[in-house]
Enzyme design. Sequence first.
Site, PDB file in Angstrom:
ATOM      1  N   ASP A 129       0.823  -1.218   0.000  1.00  0.00           N
ATOM      2  CA  ASP A 129       0.000   0.000   0.000  1.00  0.00           C
ATOM      3  C   ASP A 129       0.857   1.268   0.000  1.00  0.00           C
ATOM      4  O   ASP A 129       1.975   1.278   0.508  1.00  0.00           O
ATOM      5  CB  ASP A 129      -0.906  -0.013   1.236  1.00  0.00           C
ATOM      6  CG  ASP A 129      -2.051   0.975   1.111  1.00  0.00           C
ATOM      7  OD1 ASP A 129      -2.387   1.376  -0.019  1.00  0.00           O
ATOM      8  OD2 ASP A 129      -2.624   1.343   2.156  1.00  0.00           O
ATOM      9  N   ARG A 145      -0.923   9.023 -10.083  1.00  0.00           N
ATOM     10  CA  ARG A 145      -0.959   7.834  -9.220  1.00  0.00           C
ATOM     11  C   ARG A 145      -0.363   6.609  -9.922  1.00  0.00           C
ATOM     12  O   ARG A 145       0.288   5.773  -9.299  1.00  0.00           O
ATOM     13  CB  ARG A 145      -2.410   7.534  -8.799  1.00  0.00           C
ATOM     14  CG  ARG A 145      -3.003   8.558  -7.846  1.00  0.00           C
ATOM     15  CD  ARG A 145      -4.466   8.193  -7.530  1.00  0.00           C
ATOM     16  NE  ARG A 145      -4.574   6.860  -6.979  1.00  0.00           N
ATOM     17  CZ  ARG A 145      -4.385   6.571  -5.683  1.00  0.00           C
ATOM     18  NH1 ARG A 145      -4.143   7.523  -4.824  1.00  0.00           N
ATOM     19  NH2 ARG A 145      -4.488   5.321  -5.264  1.00  0.00           N
ATOM     20  N   THR A 181     -11.255  -6.663  -4.229  1.00  0.00           N
ATOM     21  CA  THR A 181     -12.593  -6.639  -4.840  1.00  0.00           C
ATOM     22  C   THR A 181     -13.185  -5.227  -4.773  1.00  0.00           C
ATOM     23  O   THR A 181     -14.098  -4.899  -5.521  1.00  0.00           O
ATOM     24  CB  THR A 181     -13.546  -7.634  -4.122  1.00  0.00           C
ATOM     25  OG1 THR A 181     -13.367  -7.516  -2.702  1.00  0.00           O
ATOM     26  CG2 THR A 181     -13.276  -9.074  -4.522  1.00  0.00           C
ATOM     27  N   ASN A 211     -11.242  -2.465  -5.144  1.00  0.00           N
ATOM     28  CA  ASN A 211     -10.434  -1.519  -5.936  1.00  0.00           C
ATOM     29  C   ASN A 211     -11.062  -1.162  -7.291  1.00  0.00           C
ATOM     30  O   ASN A 211     -10.634  -0.198  -7.939  1.00  0.00           O
ATOM     31  CB  ASN A 211      -9.002  -2.041  -6.138  1.00  0.00           C
ATOM     32  CG  ASN A 211      -8.132  -1.935  -4.897  1.00  0.00           C
ATOM     33  OD1 ASN A 211      -7.248  -2.757  -4.674  1.00  0.00           O
ATOM     34  ND2 ASN A 211      -8.355  -0.921  -4.059  1.00  0.00           N
TER      35      ASN A 211
HETATM   36  C1  IPE Z   1      -5.657  -2.565  -0.066  1.00  0.00           C
HETATM   37  O1  IPE Z   1      -5.297  -1.235  -0.165  1.00  0.00           O
HETATM   38  C2  IPE Z   1      -5.547  -3.222  -1.404  1.00  0.00           C
HETATM   39  C3  IPE Z   1      -4.207  -3.357  -1.951  1.00  0.00           C
HETATM   40  C4  IPE Z   1      -3.103  -2.951  -1.411  1.00  0.00           C
HETATM   41  C5  IPE Z   1      -4.161  -4.010  -3.213  1.00  0.00           C
HETATM   42  P1  IPE Z   1      -6.376  -0.073  -0.345  1.00  0.00           P
HETATM   43  O2  IPE Z   1      -5.583   1.159  -0.528  1.00  0.00           O
HETATM   44  O3  IPE Z   1      -7.341  -0.418  -1.403  1.00  0.00           O
HETATM   45  O4  IPE Z   1      -7.125  -0.093   1.056  1.00  0.00           O
HETATM   46  P2  IPE Z   1      -7.952   1.037   1.790  1.00  0.00           P
HETATM   47  O5  IPE Z   1      -8.951   1.573   0.818  1.00  0.00           O
HETATM   48  O6  IPE Z   1      -6.979   2.101   2.205  1.00  0.00           O
HETATM   49  O7  IPE Z   1      -8.558   0.353   2.974  1.00  0.00           O
HETATM   50  C1  IPE Z   2      -1.790   0.172  -3.304  1.00  0.00           C
HETATM   51  O1  IPE Z   2      -1.496   1.532  -3.324  1.00  0.00           O
HETATM   52  C2  IPE Z   2      -1.995  -0.411  -4.673  1.00  0.00           C
HETATM   53  C3  IPE Z   2      -3.380  -0.813  -4.966  1.00  0.00           C
HETATM   54  C4  IPE Z   2      -4.388  -0.704  -4.159  1.00  0.00           C
HETATM   55  C5  IPE Z   2      -3.610  -1.367  -6.267  1.00  0.00           C
HETATM   56  P1  IPE Z   2      -2.654   2.614  -3.357  1.00  0.00           P
HETATM   57  O2  IPE Z   2      -3.012   2.887  -4.768  1.00  0.00           O
HETATM   58  O3  IPE Z   2      -3.785   2.204  -2.477  1.00  0.00           O
HETATM   59  O4  IPE Z   2      -1.911   3.868  -2.744  1.00  0.00           O
HETATM   60  P2  IPE Z   2      -2.519   4.916  -1.732  1.00  0.00           P
HETATM   61  O5  IPE Z   2      -3.006   4.153  -0.549  1.00  0.00           O
HETATM   62  O6  IPE Z   2      -3.634   5.630  -2.438  1.00  0.00           O
HETATM   63  O7  IPE Z   2      -1.381   5.820  -1.403  1.00  0.00           O
HETATM   64 MG    MG Z   3      -4.132   2.460  -0.499  1.00  0.00          MG
END
Ligand code: IPE
Ligand code: IPE
Ligand code: MG
Length: 246
Positions: free
Chosen positions: A25, A38, A71, A73
Amino acid sequence: MLFGRKKQPAAAVRKIPVHLGIIMDGNGRWAKKRGLPRQAGHVTGAQVFRKITKYCEKCGVRYLTVYAFSTENWRRPQDEVEAIMNLLRQYLKESLADFQQENIVVRFIGSRDELAGDILQLIQEAEASTAHKTGMTLNIALNYGGQQEITAAARCLAQNVAAGELDPAAIDEKLLEQQLYTGDQPPVDLILRPSGEYRLSNFLIWQSAYAEFVFMDDILWPDFKEGDLDRAFEEFARRDRRFGGV
Ligand code: IPE
Ligand code: IPE
Ligand code: MG
């Protein structure tokens, strides 16, 4: 006779988790900090994933489960979802040859129903070409949600009951667990999450019942280095796991 010299303490034996879960993350925030889109965070995050996977294998991790796409995302803007899927395509195409050389079993966990046809094909190739390997198992959680996984397992058992093949009284934790994507694997020992979020976000919710958690709030996934994994393993080694006992 000389007094026996005190024995040197045995070289610190590193306690490595058998099954490690990583919530990769912080990609978006990493990019934002640099004034980049991003997607740029996902590109670097994917490179870090490759490097850390190799390091885990070297350290002796037997099962590594990485959270690549949940699921939930799909709720992200379409261009971001597409960028992530394209990175996955690229990773799979480039890695098919790599997989031959490495001793890694590649498995995908999550629902396949919503995935594009060509991605499905690549996933099947990756799984088929590594199934016979004897080294670390790499589970890539893609379109994965723990609640979806447990629901699907319950549905499967219910169908067996409806077909008269299963007595409801025979349903226990073990039987349900066998229906999970990781049904043939040990439970997760350690879950790592960089980026400062202290939650599971629907990752391995059944399998982590007795997992240790290391939330690293001083680092975002694209900055993650081998030394950060060492740090987490050191923390894991200090934990006293009791599993409800004393
Ligand atoms: C969890 O991260 C999913 C992955 C790292 C693939 P998210 O960024 O989606 O989780 P939340 O929304 O902060 O809980
Ligand atoms: C995790 O990084 C990757 C996926 C969820 C695919 P994020 O995209 O959630 O990064 P932040 O949390 O927005 O910084
Ligand atoms: Mg994230």
